[in-house]
Motif scaffolding. Structure first.
Motif, PDB file in Angstrom:
ATOM      1  N   PRO A 154       0.718  -1.155  -0.037  1.00  0.00           N
ATOM      2  CA  PRO A 154       0.041  -0.051   0.078  1.00  0.00           C
ATOM      3  C   PRO A 154       0.741   1.087  -0.265  1.00  0.00           C
ATOM      4  O   PRO A 154       1.926   1.129   0.701  1.00  0.00           O
ATOM      5  CB  PRO A 154      -0.945  -0.202   1.446  1.00  0.00           C
TER       6      PRO A 154
ATOM      7  N   GLY B  24       0.774   5.477   0.224  1.00  0.00           N
ATOM      8  CA  GLY B  24      -0.106   6.938   0.364  1.00  0.00           C
ATOM      9  C   GLY B  24       0.507   7.886  -0.270  1.00  0.00           C
ATOM     10  O   GLY B  24       0.192   8.054  -1.585  1.00  0.00           O
ATOM     11  N   GLY B  25       1.257   8.587   0.431  1.00  0.00           N
ATOM     12  CA  GLY B  25       2.308   9.836  -0.290  1.00  0.00           C
ATOM     13  C   GLY B  25       3.678   9.126  -0.476  1.00  0.00           C
ATOM     14  O   GLY B  25       4.381  10.071  -0.778  1.00  0.00           O
ATOM     15  N   GLY B  26       4.150   7.971   0.014  1.00  0.00           N
ATOM     16  CA  GLY B  26       5.585   7.842  -0.140  1.00  0.00           C
ATOM     17  C   GLY B  26       6.574   8.531   0.596  1.00  0.00           C
ATOM     18  O   GLY B  26       7.691   8.659   0.144  1.00  0.00           O
ATOM     19  N   THR B  27       5.929   9.040   1.842  1.00  0.00           N
ATOM     20  CA  THR B  27       6.860   9.972   2.712  1.00  0.00           C
ATOM     21  C   THR B  27       7.690   9.037   3.695  1.00  0.00           C
ATOM     22  O   THR B  27       8.286   9.526   4.515  1.00  0.00           O
ATOM     23  CB  THR B  27       6.167  11.052   3.130  1.00  0.00           C
ATOM     24  N   SER B  28       7.401   7.730   3.699  1.00  0.00           N
ATOM     25  CA  SER B  28       7.911   6.995   4.722  1.00  0.00           C
ATOM     26  C   SER B  28       9.435   7.088   4.966  1.00  0.00           C
ATOM     27  O   SER B  28      10.235   7.346   3.734  1.00  0.00           O
ATOM     28  CB  SER B  28       8.009   5.511   4.361  1.00  0.00           C
TER      29      SER B  28
ATOM     30  N   GLN C 196       5.216  16.830   9.893  1.00  0.00           N
ATOM     31  CA  GLN C 196       6.185  17.676   9.127  1.00  0.00           C
ATOM     32  C   GLN C 196       6.339  17.321   7.503  1.00  0.00           C
ATOM     33  O   GLN C 196       6.275  18.151   6.731  1.00  0.00           O
ATOM     34  CB  GLN C 196       7.740  17.709   9.415  1.00  0.00           C
ATOM     35  N   SER C 197       5.658  16.228   7.254  1.00  0.00           N
ATOM     36  CA  SER C 197       5.482  15.616   5.965  1.00  0.00           C
ATOM     37  C   SER C 197       4.066  15.972   5.522  1.00  0.00           C
ATOM     38  O   SER C 197       3.664  15.341   4.493  1.00  0.00           O
ATOM     39  CB  SER C 197       5.652  14.040   5.754  1.00  0.00           C
TER      40      SER C 197
ATOM     41  N   THR D 201      -0.648  11.416   3.221  1.00  0.00           N
ATOM     42  CA  THR D 201      -2.048  11.119   3.228  1.00  0.00           C
ATOM     43  C   THR D 201      -2.579  10.549   4.462  1.00  0.00           C
ATOM     44  O   THR D 201      -1.967  10.115   5.738  1.00  0.00           O
ATOM     45  CB  THR D 201      -2.308   9.789   2.227  1.00  0.00           C
TER      46      THR D 201
ATOM     47  N   THR E  61       0.510   4.577   9.865  1.00  0.00           N
ATOM     48  CA  THR E  61       1.983   4.512  10.755  1.00  0.00           C
ATOM     49  C   THR E  61       1.675   5.223  12.140  1.00  0.00           C
ATOM     50  O   THR E  61       2.877   5.475  12.726  1.00  0.00           O
ATOM     51  CB  THR E  61       2.881   5.455   9.807  1.00  0.00           C
TER      52      THR E  61
ATOM     53  N   GLY F  36       2.569  11.206  14.189  1.00  0.00           N
ATOM     54  CA  GLY F  36       2.408  12.281  15.193  1.00  0.00           C
ATOM     55  C   GLY F  36       2.290  13.578  14.474  1.00  0.00           C
ATOM     56  O   GLY F  36       3.201  13.823  13.712  1.00  0.00           O
TER      57      GLY F  36
ATOM     58  N   ILE G 179      -6.408   0.432   4.437  1.00  0.00           N
ATOM     59  CA  ILE G 179      -7.269   1.598   4.696  1.00  0.00           C
ATOM     60  C   ILE G 179      -7.720   2.040   3.735  1.00  0.00           C
ATOM     61  O   ILE G 179      -6.950   2.754   2.846  1.00  0.00           O
ATOM     62  CB  ILE G 179      -6.600   2.170   5.940  1.00  0.00           C
TER      63      ILE G 179
HETATM   64  C1  LIG Z   1      10.376  15.118   5.977  1.00  0.00           C
HETATM   65  C2  LIG Z   1       9.669  14.271   6.509  1.00  0.00           C
HETATM   66  C3  LIG Z   1       8.973  14.447   7.822  1.00  0.00           C
HETATM   67  C4  LIG Z   1       8.133  13.840   8.531  1.00  0.00           C
HETATM   68  N1  LIG Z   1       7.598  14.233   9.643  1.00  0.00           N
HETATM   69  C5  LIG Z   1       6.704  13.326  10.137  1.00  0.00           C
HETATM   70  C6  LIG Z   1       5.966  13.759  11.137  1.00  0.00           C
HETATM   71  O1  LIG Z   1       6.086  15.001  11.744  1.00  0.00           O
HETATM   72  N2  LIG Z   1       5.460  12.760  11.980  1.00  0.00           N
HETATM   73  C7  LIG Z   1       5.262  11.762  11.404  1.00  0.00           C
HETATM   74  O2  LIG Z   1       4.571  10.850  12.283  1.00  0.00           O
HETATM   75  N3  LIG Z   1       5.782  11.257  10.599  1.00  0.00           N
HETATM   76  C8  LIG Z   1       6.806  12.083   9.626  1.00  0.00           C
HETATM   77  N4  LIG Z   1       7.259  11.440   8.678  1.00  0.00           N
HETATM   78  C9  LIG Z   1       7.226  10.285   8.319  1.00  0.00           C
HETATM   79  C10 LIG Z   1       5.893  10.083   7.244  1.00  0.00           C
HETATM   80  O3  LIG Z   1       5.649  11.205   6.657  1.00  0.00           O
HETATM   81  C11 LIG Z   1       4.654   9.283   7.874  1.00  0.00           C
HETATM   82  O4  LIG Z   1       5.197   8.034   8.483  1.00  0.00           O
HETATM   83  C12 LIG Z   1       3.279   9.349   7.260  1.00  0.00           C
HETATM   84  O5  LIG Z   1       2.344   9.026   7.991  1.00  0.00           O
HETATM   85  C13 LIG Z   1       3.529   8.448   6.008  1.00  0.00           C
HETATM   86  O6  LIG Z   1       2.358   8.864   5.119  1.00  0.00           O
HETATM   87  P1  LIG Z   1       2.330   8.533   3.646  1.00  0.00           P
HETATM   88  O7  LIG Z   1       1.121   8.710   3.099  1.00  0.00           O
HETATM   89  O8  LIG Z   1       3.329   9.068   3.069  1.00  0.00           O
HETATM   90  O9  LIG Z   1       2.471   6.828   3.676  1.00  0.00           O
HETATM   91  P2  LIG Z   1       3.557   6.061   2.937  1.00  0.00           P
HETATM   92  O10 LIG Z   1       4.821   6.647   3.032  1.00  0.00           O
HETATM   93  O11 LIG Z   1       3.050   5.720   1.608  1.00  0.00           O
HETATM   94  O12 LIG Z   1       3.420   4.599   3.584  1.00  0.00           O
HETATM   95  C14 LIG Z   1       3.932   4.454   4.855  1.00  0.00           C
HETATM   96  C15 LIG Z   1       3.373   2.929   5.569  1.00  0.00           C
HETATM   97  O13 LIG Z   1       2.088   3.126   5.531  1.00  0.00           O
HETATM   98  C16 LIG Z   1       1.604   2.185   4.654  1.00  0.00           C
HETATM   99  N5  LIG Z   1       0.222   2.722   4.169  1.00  0.00           N
HETATM  100  C17 LIG Z   1       0.226   3.799   3.646  1.00  0.00           C
HETATM  101  N6  LIG Z   1      -1.058   4.065   3.256  1.00  0.00           N
HETATM  102  C18 LIG Z   1      -1.773   3.019   3.623  1.00  0.00           C
HETATM  103  C19 LIG Z   1      -3.119   2.763   3.644  1.00  0.00           C
HETATM  104  N7  LIG Z   1      -4.420   3.507   2.942  1.00  0.00           N
HETATM  105  N8  LIG Z   1      -3.574   1.349   4.168  1.00  0.00           N
HETATM  106  C20 LIG Z   1      -2.703   0.722   4.762  1.00  0.00           C
HETATM  107  N9  LIG Z   1      -1.509   0.980   4.679  1.00  0.00           N
HETATM  108  C21 LIG Z   1      -0.997   2.090   3.976  1.00  0.00           C
HETATM  109  C22 LIG Z   1       2.473   1.713   3.612  1.00  0.00           C
HETATM  110  O14 LIG Z   1       2.278   0.482   2.943  1.00  0.00           O
HETATM  111  C23 LIG Z   1       3.659   1.810   4.406  1.00  0.00           C
HETATM  112  O15 LIG Z   1       4.151   0.823   5.250  1.00  0.00           O
HETATM  113  C24 LIG Z   1       8.043  12.444   7.939  1.00  0.00           C
HETATM  114  C25 LIG Z   1       8.582  11.994   6.848  1.00  0.00           C
HETATM  115  C26 LIG Z   1       9.332  12.910   6.014  1.00  0.00           C
HETATM  116  C27 LIG Z   1      10.239  12.328   4.994  1.00  0.00           C
END
Ligand SMILES: Cc1cc2nc3c(=O)[nH]c(=O)nc-3n(C[C@H](O)[C@H](O)[C@H](O)COP(=O)(O)OP(=O)(O)OC[C@H]3O[C@@H](n4cnc5c(N)ncnc54)[C@H](O)[C@@H]3O)c2cc1C
Length: 545
Positions: free
Chosen positions: A142, A144-148, A214-215, A220, A227, A230, A284
């Motif tokens: 899965p 979302g935004g790929g910000t892991s 911060q992301s 998303t 995740t 926070g 989700i």
């Molecule tokens: C510059 C930077 C700053 C950041 N700051 C914070 C911060 O302040 N707080 C914080 O908590 N995190 C932070 N992060 C980490 C990251 O942004 C978080 O973990 C965010 O919640 C990931 O969201 P995403 O939509 O990019 O998910 P993705 O990176 O796409 O996926 C993250 C994980 O969730 C799973 N996933 C995604 N969408 C779904 C779905 N719909 N159903 C089931 N599984 C799913 C994926 O398989 C993967 O395991 C930061 C990252 C960066 C690069």
């Protein structure tokens, strides 16, 4: 000031805009990547921060030089309308945005790219994708935004061989605000909704989720839930856990939709199995979220200390006072220097109180009394508007991810790690973790800077967040980073903290998470995974095997 586009980058910029304007390797949009002058300024600053190491501007990568392996599987005809095997698209889904992801992307190494990108439009289409993946033994990640920042969206090379291929399940089409219950202050939204889109849609109803990681710009709703993200606020409701009222997840075994309730004592809460499940237990697709009205009253201040230890005492007193400031962000001297908040060697506390309902000045006044009791000097205090230090901090907070990518492009390693521990052990914990980081940097790349701030504070302990910046040797960045990451993770675990307070487990934190998690609880999670995902195709390698 926002960085401008360097005209010499135009060809690359135009190619990169093919998708949504996001860079293939760096944080965020290509538009906002610092220009040559900005990178030069950064190189000068990096020299100061890394004890004189010279930074050099490296040539920026071009999209057309990205190396993407041939696809091993093709989506079946029934999913053709949802599938893309286009190399740039696959490269864009290869990695998250951790330091090693940026380095590999900068090198044009997209060997981690999925074989196919699937973009379902409905929960039924998600189920169809999962059916194919289970039957054809295709790992399904899965996205979302790929910000892991923990290797959450990339199946490790050594695991790929166990699967016929890897599919990235991008949730971007399952997005938008779907329903508003203004009476209960709750809304239903699609999992693929990005932060700014969600807040824009809520603003039309004079509502806000007020969850600002911060992301925020590119992450998303589904990613936040998966995740246990926070948000930016230091106390009170700020974790995504606090806001989820109910959710829907599609699993290979069927759909789970939990009931909308303000609270319930009926056994373990079902949502909890998916909040923090990192894509390993289902996809989700949407959630009902608790929202708020926008705050109208605001009071802010900043306080300075010569000694970090005194500032820590003050923050503990405030966290245990029941005052619940929305911001209570303590920055040590190095963090102040990094973000240009203060250059005089002091530690700074940024305090803010906010409310929909009432004047916050009396609460701020009481918090400042506590700060003064611990030797703090109030640097600025304002009712309803940002203090100067808070304004500088806010800008630095939003720009920091762009700067991290720019650092990679000038050969500097910059990364962060975060944790939480109880107050009783903080002093020894902080000393051990800082020393482990500094030692590992000296061993691998030479002296650098290690900075600390508190992102969140609780009555029983803080959530310290560390940043390190050090020179990197070209070609050797990944092994040096691995050694530093292992050293600090070991120190966090040994000194009694958690391997992650909000960045999640992913693949990077697995060895320490496995040791932190009670063994029997691991068995329970494995049993849940075996029930929900019998073919074991959902995001293999995160959380459990
Ligand atoms: C510059 C930077 C700053 C950041 N700051 C914070 C911060 O302040 N707080 C914080 O908590 N995190 C932070 N992060 C980490 C990251 O942004 C978080 O973990 C965010 O919640 C990931 O969201 P995403 O939509 O990019 O998910 P993705 O990176 O796409 O996926 C993250 C994980 O969730 C799973 N996933 C995604 N969408 C779904 C779905 N719909 N159903 C089931 N599984 C799913 C994926 O398989 C993967 O395991 C930061 C990252 C960066 C690069």
């Amino acid at each position: 000031m926002a960085p401008t586009i360097d005209p010499s980058l135009r060809p690359w910029f135009d190619a990169a805009v093919a998708n949504d304007g996001r860079s293939l390797w760096a944080w965020g949009t290509v538009e906002r990547f610092p220009d040559t002058a900005g990178r030069r300024r950064l190189a000068g600053m990096a020299k100061m921060l890394t004890g004189g190491a010279e930074a050099h501007l490296r040539e920026l990568p071009r999209d057309e030089d990205a190396r993407v392996p041939d696809a091993r599987v093709v989506a079946p005809e029934t999913l053709a309308a949802l599938a893309s095997a286009e190399p740039r698209d696959r490269a864009a889904h290869a990695y998250g945005r951790a330091y090693p992801d940026l380095v590999r992307g900068f090198r044009g190494d997209f060997s981690g790219a999925p074989d196919v990108v699937l973009r379902p439009r409905t929960a039924e289409e998600v189920a169809a994708c999962l059916d194919w993946c289970s039957d054809a033994r295709v790992a399904c990640v899965p996205y979302g935004g790929g910000t892991s920042v923990v290797g959450g969206v990339e199946v490790a090379a050594e695991r790929r061989a166990a699967f016929a291929g890897v599919a990235s399940l991008d949730l971007e089409r399952l997005s938008g605000l779907l329903e508003v219950d203004a009476t209960s202050l709750a809304v239903r939204a699609g999992a693929g909704t990005r932060g700014p889109d969600l807040e824009r849609a809520l603003a039309a109803h004079e509502l806000t989720l007020r969850h600002y990681p911060q992301s925020f710009e590119h992450s998303t709703l589904g990613g936040w839930i998966a995740t246990r993200a926070g948000g930016h606020f230091a106390t009170g409701p700020t974790h995504i856990d606090d806001f989820v009222e109910s959710l829907t997840a599609v699993t290979p075994r069927g759909v789970v939709a939990t009931r909308r309730l303000p609270a319930s004592g009926a056994g373990p809460q079902p949502e909890r199995l998916w909040i923090g499940s990192e894509g390993a237990l289902g996809v989700i697709t949407e959630a009902w979220m608790r929202v708020q009205r926008k705050p109208r009253f605001r009071a802010t201040a900043s306080v300075k200390w010569k000694r970090f230890v005194d500032a820590v005492g003050a923050v503990r007193a405030i966290a245990q006072s029941g005052l619940r400031p929305s911001n209570c962000r303590l920055l040590d001297a190095a963090e102040c220097l990094l973000h240009q908040v203060a250059l005089d060697g002091t530690s700074v506390l940024l305090l803010a109180f906010e409310s929909v309902d009432s004047d916050q000045a009396p609460l701020l006044a009481r918090a400042l009394e506590l700060a003064r009791d611990h030797g703090g000097v109030v640097a600025s205090e304002e009712n309803r508007s940002d203090a100067a230090e808070a304004g500088t901090w806010k800008r630095a907070f939003v720009d920091a991810p762009y700067l991290q990518s720019a650092l990679v492009s000038i050969g500097i390693m910059g990364d962060t790690f975060e944790t939480a521990c109880t107050w009783d052990r903080f002093e020894a914990f902080h000393a051990a973790v800082t020393a482990a980081c500094q030692d590992a940097l000296r061993r691998t790349v030479g002296p650098g800077i290690v900075a600390c701030r508190f992102t969140h504070v609780y009555p029983d302990g803080p959530a310290p967040y560390y940043t390190f910046v050090a020179p990197a040797r070209a070609g050797d960045e990944l092994s040096a980073w691995r050694e530093v990451k292992a050293a600090v993770s070991e120190a966090l675990h040994t000194a009694g903290g958690t391997i992650t307070h909000h960045h999640a487990v992913g693949r990077t934190h697995r060895p320490w998470y496995d040791r932190e998690r009670p063994a029997l609880f691991g068995d329970v999670l494995r049993a849940a995974k075996a029930t929900l995902d019998p073919a074991g195709v959902l995001n293999p390698g995160v959380l459990i095997d």
